[in-house]
Design a protein around this motif. Sequence first.
Motif, short mmCIF file in Angstrom:
data_model
loop_
_atom_site.label_atom_id
_atom_site.label_comp_id
_atom_site.label_asym_id
_atom_site.label_seq_id
_atom_site.Cartn_x
_atom_site.Cartn_y
_atom_site.Cartn_z
N SER A 197 0.95 -1.39 -0.03
CA SER A 197 -0.06 -0.09 -0.01
C SER A 197 0.78 1.47 -0.02
N ASN A 272 -5.16 3.58 11.79
CA ASN A 272 -3.82 3.51 12.49
C ASN A 272 -3.17 4.51 12.97
N ASP A 300 -6.38 5.58 2.12
CA ASP A 300 -5.62 4.18 2.52
C ASP A 300 -6.54 3.57 3.19
N TYR A 303 -6.67 -1.29 6.46
CA TYR A 303 -7.70 -2.15 7.30
C TYR A 303 -9.07 -2.26 6.98
N SER A 330 -3.87 -3.10 0.25
CA SER A 330 -2.90 -4.13 0.18
C SER A 330 -3.60 -5.13 0.71
N SER A 332 -1.55 -6.64 3.17
CA SER A 332 -0.31 -6.89 4.22
C SER A 332 -0.96 -6.95 5.71
N LYS A 333 -2.15 -6.55 5.72
CA LYS A 333 -2.67 -6.84 7.22
C LYS A 333 -3.73 -8.03 7.06
C1 LIG Z 1 -2.21 2.86 7.82
C2 LIG Z 1 -0.99 2.25 6.96
N1 LIG Z 1 -1.04 2.33 5.69
C3 LIG Z 1 0.07 1.73 4.69
C4 LIG Z 1 0.75 0.64 5.58
C5 LIG Z 1 1.97 -0.24 4.66
O1 LIG Z 1 1.43 -1.03 4.06
P1 LIG Z 1 2.22 -2.03 3.25
O2 LIG Z 1 2.98 -3.00 3.90
O3 LIG Z 1 1.01 -2.83 2.34
O4 LIG Z 1 2.98 -1.29 2.13
C6 LIG Z 1 0.62 0.48 6.87
C7 LIG Z 1 1.44 -0.48 7.56
O5 LIG Z 1 1.54 -0.52 8.71
C8 LIG Z 1 -0.24 1.07 7.43
O6 LIG Z 1 -0.59 0.97 8.96
#
Ligand SMILES: Cc1ncc(COP(=O)(O)O)c(C=O)c1O
Length: 492
Positions: A197, A272, A300, A303, A330, A332-333
């Motif tokens: 992301s 976050n 973004d 989550y 993404s 990722s989470k």
């Molecule tokens: C709000 C937020 N945006 C973006 C990211 C980064 O995401 P990615 O690992 O997919 O690049 C994070 C990672 O902690 C996040 O908390």
Amino acid sequence: MASLDSDTPTAPSAEAHGGDPLYETVARRLLAQIDVGALRPGDRVPSVRELSRKTGYSITTALKAYEHLEALGAIESRPRSGYFVRLEPARAQALPQTLEIPPGPASLISADVISSVLETVSRPGLVPLAHASPAPELLPVAQLHHLTRRLLREDPDTAAGYLMPPGHAGLRQQIARRLAGHRCEVSPDDIVITTGSLEAINLCLRLLCCAGDTILMESPTYSGLLQVAEEMRLRVVELPNHPQHGIDPDDLRRAIRRHRVAAALFVQNFNNPTGSLLPEEAKRDIVQTLNGHGVPLIEDDIYGELGYACGRATPLKAYDEADMVLHCSSLSKTLSPGLRVGWVASHRWRRELIRHKFTLSTATNSLSQMIAGAFLESSAYDRHLRTLRATLARSVARFSEAVLRHFPPQTAVSRPQGGFVLWIELPRNVDGLELFQRAARERISVNPGVIFSANGSYQNYLRINCALPWSAEIEQAIATLGRIASWQARRA
Ligand SMILES: Cc1ncc(COP(=O)(O)O)c(C=O)c1O
């Protein structure tokens, strides 16, 4: 005992519930009764058998609904007495305060401070309360492993080559399909696959802004976004971010009147570090306001899939009538941060995004894109998300309880509605940066609040990651943090 009779269905059918598992439908009805006060803390809810009889659903569904509500922390079972609406101590607890923000663009907290914190918390061997990253135990690692082997066997050539922007067609189709289920009509052609992301957000900011431009962000917000803003020499105007319901549309209107804004960058689905969720009406209002002033919104939504009670939260993109929202997210989470698969969806800026993606990193890892596409296509992703949401809800409740037990009495803890981080306000005289340093010496990683603000505010705040299996080591780490904080509070 309150009744569930009123509007409960008697002829269950899977279609009637938009494909949601029946137990979630039953659970949502009960949650609605708790929210409007028809069921109050301490009330006994109908027995599993009674619920099954009254609703017409099976005993298994009724039991699963109660297990789900228990995982969400809404009810609790008492031995030999049944299920009760939870008398939740955390609910009576004050929320962390949203701090006043000085007018005008912030002089950004140095990215050096953030980098040095990140360097410390990334050292191996620390109890990992700092990174907002789900532990491997919470991820479908075995399934991913299996899929990787299968894809390498079946299609080694694609895996070995470039999958050029906009990226893997099947993956883009799956992302578009999932967004369409939440009122975002995005064509697969308008999605560009990125390396996480953060790359998606970098692309958007580079496309829309130049050094010296002003952007709007929340306060507090994710430190990685502040680092990008500093690197690009952007001026950040912060909007206060309430720990439950996010930013206030009136604050947005005021900021737009006062500043020439190049773009807004918001994390409003389970922010976050606060876990806040912008209510639907405010989402519509904010997008309409930005649309009306021709200000692009970089959303973004990383989550967004992780709501405990609501499931997937509606993306702001769903309210975007002017095609001015660039939706970034993404896996990722939810699936694996190691895959490094993210995306940005925008019809208006599709071509420019593809061009920037080429120049930034040519393409995202091909095998990762293939794995992500295949996983999202299977039903395994939704099954995994259901388990993950329930696990995270339980984990966040458990961490929160432990913080309230071990930290000094004036500590306030956020009550996230999704995601997996806790935002903690400590007594005023506790310095979060010092706490972070002392914790690192005791081999515990934690994030000081100051890195989540462009203004260097939130000095007596912490953020902790709760996406970890509960263990004696974790409990001990929280107790140690509490001991240091109590000592700091007494010292002054
Ligand atoms: C709000 C937020 N945006 C973006 C990211 C980064 O995401 P990615 O690992 O997919 O690049 C994070 C990672 O902690 C996040 O908390």
